[in-house]
Design a protein around this motif. Structure first.
Motif, short mmCIF file in Angstrom:
data_model
loop_
_atom_site.label_atom_id
_atom_site.label_comp_id
_atom_site.label_asym_id
_atom_site.label_seq_id
_atom_site.Cartn_x
_atom_site.Cartn_y
_atom_site.Cartn_z
N HIS A 13 0.85 -1.18 0.00
CA HIS A 13 0.00 0.00 0.00
C HIS A 13 0.89 1.24 0.00
O HIS A 13 2.03 1.19 0.47
CB HIS A 13 -0.89 -0.03 1.25
N THR A 14 0.39 2.35 -0.52
CA THR A 14 1.16 3.59 -0.51
C THR A 14 1.57 3.96 0.92
O THR A 14 2.65 4.47 1.16
CB THR A 14 0.34 4.74 -1.14
N THR A 15 0.68 3.69 1.87
CA THR A 15 0.97 3.88 3.29
C THR A 15 0.85 2.51 3.97
O THR A 15 -0.22 2.15 4.46
CB THR A 15 -0.04 4.87 3.92
N PRO A 16 1.93 1.72 3.99
CA PRO A 16 1.82 0.34 4.46
C PRO A 16 1.69 0.16 5.97
O PRO A 16 1.46 -0.95 6.43
CB PRO A 16 3.12 -0.30 3.96
N LEU A 17 1.78 1.24 6.76
CA LEU A 17 1.63 1.18 8.22
C LEU A 17 2.44 0.04 8.82
O LEU A 17 1.91 -0.85 9.49
CB LEU A 17 0.14 1.05 8.60
N ALA A 18 3.72 0.08 8.60
CA ALA A 18 4.60 -1.02 8.97
C ALA A 18 4.88 -1.10 10.47
O ALA A 18 4.97 -0.09 11.16
CB ALA A 18 5.92 -0.89 8.23
N SER A 19 5.02 -2.32 10.91
CA SER A 19 5.52 -2.64 12.24
C SER A 19 6.69 -3.59 12.02
O SER A 19 6.52 -4.64 11.39
CB SER A 19 4.42 -3.31 13.07
N VAL A 20 7.88 -3.23 12.51
CA VAL A 20 9.07 -4.04 12.26
C VAL A 20 9.66 -4.48 13.59
O VAL A 20 9.80 -3.67 14.52
CB VAL A 20 10.12 -3.23 11.46
N GLN A 21 10.01 -5.76 13.67
CA GLN A 21 10.67 -6.26 14.87
C GLN A 21 11.77 -7.25 14.48
O GLN A 21 11.72 -7.87 13.42
CB GLN A 21 9.67 -6.91 15.81
N ALA A 29 8.35 -7.93 9.39
CA ALA A 29 7.68 -6.67 9.05
C ALA A 29 6.23 -6.97 8.73
O ALA A 29 5.93 -7.72 7.80
CB ALA A 29 8.36 -6.01 7.86
N ASP A 30 5.33 -6.40 9.51
CA ASP A 30 3.90 -6.49 9.24
C ASP A 30 3.51 -5.25 8.46
O ASP A 30 3.78 -4.12 8.91
CB ASP A 30 3.10 -6.59 10.53
#
Length: 128
Positions: A13-21, A29-30
Motif C-alpha cells: 500500500h502507498t501507506t503500508p503502516l509497517a511494524s518491524v521487529q 515486518a507487518d
C-alpha cells in the motif's frame, strides 16, 4: 548494483503502516498490501538490517526503486562489505554466500535486510 522486483510478494500500500521487529534471528515486518490487507514479511536468518528515513535514503546514480514493491539488490555492495567484515572475524566462514539484500519501501522509511531468504504469510486478525 541492480534492483529487481520480487514478483511473488504482494504490492505494498502507498501507506503500508509497517511494524518491524527483530526476533529469533528474523526480521519481521507487518505491512498492508494495496487492498489494505495486513500481511507479514519474514526475513531469515538475517545477517544485517537497517532502517532509514526517506529523507536520508539515497541510491547510486542511475539506480531507481520500484514504488510499492519489495525489491532485491543484485551485486550488493553492502553484502560485499559484510563479507569483508566477516573474513576479519572468521576467515573460514562461508554462510554469507547464501545472503540476499532486500529493500522494503515503507512510505517515510526504508527497511533493508540482508538475509538468506524472505517468506510471506497472512496475519491472523485478533478476535474482537
Amino acid at each position: 548494483m541492480t534492483i529487481v522486483h520480487l514478483q511473488n510478494i504482494p504490492r505494498l500500500h502507498t501507506t503500508p503502516l509497517a511494524s518491524v521487529q527483530v526476533k529469533d534471528s528474523q526480521v519481521i515486518a507487518d505491512v498492508d498490501d494495496e487492498q489494505e490487507k495486513r500481511f507479514r514479511l519474514v526475513f531469515k536468518p538475517y545477517q544485517a538490517m537497517r532502517m532509514m528515513t526517506a529523507d536520508c535514503y539515497s541510491l547510486p546514480e542511475g539506480v531507481t526503486l520500484i514504488p510499492n514493491t519489495v525489491m532485491e539488490v543484485l551485486n550488493s555492495s553492502w553484502i560485499v562489505e559484510l563479507i569483508r567484515s566477516l573474513k576479519q572475524v572468521d576467515e573460514t566462514a562461508t554462510f554469507m554466500g547464501k545472503a540476499r539484500h532486500f529493500i522494503v519501501p515503507l512510505q517515510d522509511d526504508f527497511l533493508e535486510v540482508v538475509a538468506w531468504g524472505i517468506t510471506t504469510s497472512d496475519l491472523i486478525e485478533p478476535e474482537k
